[in-house]
Design a protein around this motif. Structure first.
Motif, mmCIF file in Angstrom:
data_model
loop_
_atom_site.group_PDB
_atom_site.id
_atom_site.type_symbol
_atom_site.label_atom_id
_atom_site.label_comp_id
_atom_site.label_asym_id
_atom_site.label_seq_id
_atom_site.Cartn_x
_atom_site.Cartn_y
_atom_site.Cartn_z
ATOM 1 N N TRP A 192 0.857 -1.404 -0.019
ATOM 2 C CA TRP A 192 -0.030 -0.115 0.070
ATOM 3 C C TRP A 192 0.786 1.164 0.008
ATOM 4 O O TRP A 192 1.910 1.286 0.520
ATOM 5 C CB TRP A 192 -0.823 0.038 1.099
ATOM 6 N N THR A 193 0.469 2.187 -0.830
ATOM 7 C CA THR A 193 1.414 3.469 -0.661
ATOM 8 C C THR A 193 0.268 4.782 -0.419
ATOM 9 O O THR A 193 -0.782 4.676 -0.410
ATOM 10 C CB THR A 193 1.811 3.984 -2.175
ATOM 11 N N ARG A 194 1.009 5.525 -0.182
ATOM 12 C CA ARG A 194 0.356 7.054 0.173
ATOM 13 C C ARG A 194 0.816 8.079 -0.633
ATOM 14 O O ARG A 194 2.134 8.314 -0.979
ATOM 15 C CB ARG A 194 0.565 7.454 1.725
ATOM 16 N N GLU A 195 -0.078 8.739 -1.338
ATOM 17 C CA GLU A 195 0.452 9.968 -2.102
ATOM 18 C C GLU A 195 0.086 11.368 -1.363
ATOM 19 O O GLU A 195 -0.763 11.175 -0.525
ATOM 20 C CB GLU A 195 -0.477 9.899 -3.509
ATOM 21 N N LEU B 212 -7.938 1.237 -8.992
ATOM 22 C CA LEU B 212 -7.157 1.263 -7.687
ATOM 23 C C LEU B 212 -7.914 0.255 -6.664
ATOM 24 O O LEU B 212 -9.076 0.337 -6.796
ATOM 25 C CB LEU B 212 -7.236 2.826 -7.219
ATOM 26 N N LEU B 213 -7.131 -0.190 -5.719
ATOM 27 C CA LEU B 213 -7.512 -0.469 -4.552
ATOM 28 C C LEU B 213 -7.184 0.777 -3.342
ATOM 29 O O LEU B 213 -6.476 1.310 -3.529
ATOM 30 C CB LEU B 213 -7.014 -1.851 -3.915
ATOM 31 N N PRO C 267 -5.419 12.357 5.157
ATOM 32 C CA PRO C 267 -4.895 11.570 6.014
ATOM 33 C C PRO C 267 -5.259 10.230 6.239
ATOM 34 O O PRO C 267 -6.534 9.964 6.192
ATOM 35 C CB PRO C 267 -5.011 12.644 7.310
ATOM 36 N N GLY C 268 -4.457 9.381 6.332
ATOM 37 C CA GLY C 268 -4.683 7.867 6.830
ATOM 38 C C GLY C 268 -5.286 7.081 5.506
ATOM 39 O O GLY C 268 -5.473 5.954 5.661
ATOM 40 N N ALA C 269 -5.295 7.732 4.482
ATOM 41 C CA ALA C 269 -5.562 7.034 2.969
ATOM 42 C C ALA C 269 -4.490 6.203 2.462
ATOM 43 O O ALA C 269 -3.273 6.856 2.564
ATOM 44 C CB ALA C 269 -6.411 7.868 1.969
ATOM 45 N N GLU C 270 -4.629 5.166 1.992
ATOM 46 C CA GLU C 270 -3.650 4.448 1.175
ATOM 47 C C GLU C 270 -4.186 3.783 0.178
ATOM 48 O O GLU C 270 -5.495 3.684 -0.086
ATOM 49 C CB GLU C 270 -2.740 3.439 2.179
ATOM 50 N N SER C 271 -3.303 3.431 -0.989
ATOM 51 C CA SER C 271 -3.849 2.956 -2.200
ATOM 52 C C SER C 271 -2.882 1.836 -2.958
ATOM 53 O O SER C 271 -1.673 1.897 -2.529
ATOM 54 C CB SER C 271 -4.312 4.011 -3.374
ATOM 55 N N ILE C 272 -3.497 1.179 -3.796
ATOM 56 C CA ILE C 272 -2.585 0.306 -4.613
ATOM 57 C C ILE C 272 -3.196 0.551 -6.280
ATOM 58 O O ILE C 272 -4.229 0.325 -6.280
ATOM 59 C CB ILE C 272 -2.845 -1.182 -4.212
ATOM 60 N N PHE C 273 -2.347 0.964 -6.843
ATOM 61 C CA PHE C 273 -2.322 1.351 -8.168
ATOM 62 C C PHE C 273 -2.279 0.108 -8.997
ATOM 63 O O PHE C 273 -1.436 -0.936 -8.929
ATOM 64 C CB PHE C 273 -1.357 2.216 -8.697
ATOM 65 N N LEU C 274 -3.483 -0.045 -9.679
ATOM 66 C CA LEU C 274 -3.801 -1.539 -10.359
ATOM 67 C C LEU C 274 -3.471 -1.348 -11.846
ATOM 68 O O LEU C 274 -2.664 -2.119 -12.443
ATOM 69 C CB LEU C 274 -5.262 -2.243 -10.418
#
Length: 136
Positions: free
Chosen positions: A30-33, A56-57, A38-45
């Motif tokens: 998981w990454t944070r842009e 994205l997830l 604040p507190g959000a994370e994602s995975i670029f698909l």
């Protein structure tokens, strides 16, 4: 949740030539842009080279709220974990549980809140280049 994850993998397999498989969300990277809430994370698909559409997830911390906004492209979301409230356009607020699907047409104002006591994780996709506009 397994059904929703299977639907995501099937959708991605048909939408691109290179497969994307994430067997365990707990072990995924998981990454944070910089512009993430604040507190959000994602995975670029993936991103479609022709249309700019993205998959994205995303996961938000419990209590995370997104202010009303709209996009110039259609948006689809499948909730994988947690409980979310969504308000689209002039409609009422709807509570989503894991496996729920939401479609938001282009230019339709909407907002989202993670209302569970735990984080909220969802698959989200846009069918063109993503833009975001605050509702005035």
């Amino acid at each position: 949740m397994k059904l929703a994850a299977s639907l995501i993998v099937c959708t991605l397999a048909f939408a691109q030539s290179a497969a994307v498989v994430i067997p365990d969300l707990a072990k995924a990277k998981w990454t944070r842009e910089a512009n993430d809430p604040p507190g959000a994370e994602s995975i670029f698909l993936r991103q479609d080279e022709k249309t700019g559409g993205m998959d994205l997830l995303v996961r938000y911390a419990a209590g995370q709220k997104l202010a009303p906004h709209w996009h110039g492209v259609n948006e689809r979301m499948i909730l994988l974990e947690g409980k979310v409230t969504v308000k689209v356009g002039e409609g009422g607020e709807t509570t989503l549980t894991p496996g729920a699907f939401t479609f938001v047409p282009a230019r339709e104002p909407h907002r989202l809140s993670c209302v569970s006591e735990t984080r909220c994780t969802f698959y989200i996709a846009w069918d063109g280049k993503l833009d975001s506009h605050k509702v005035q």
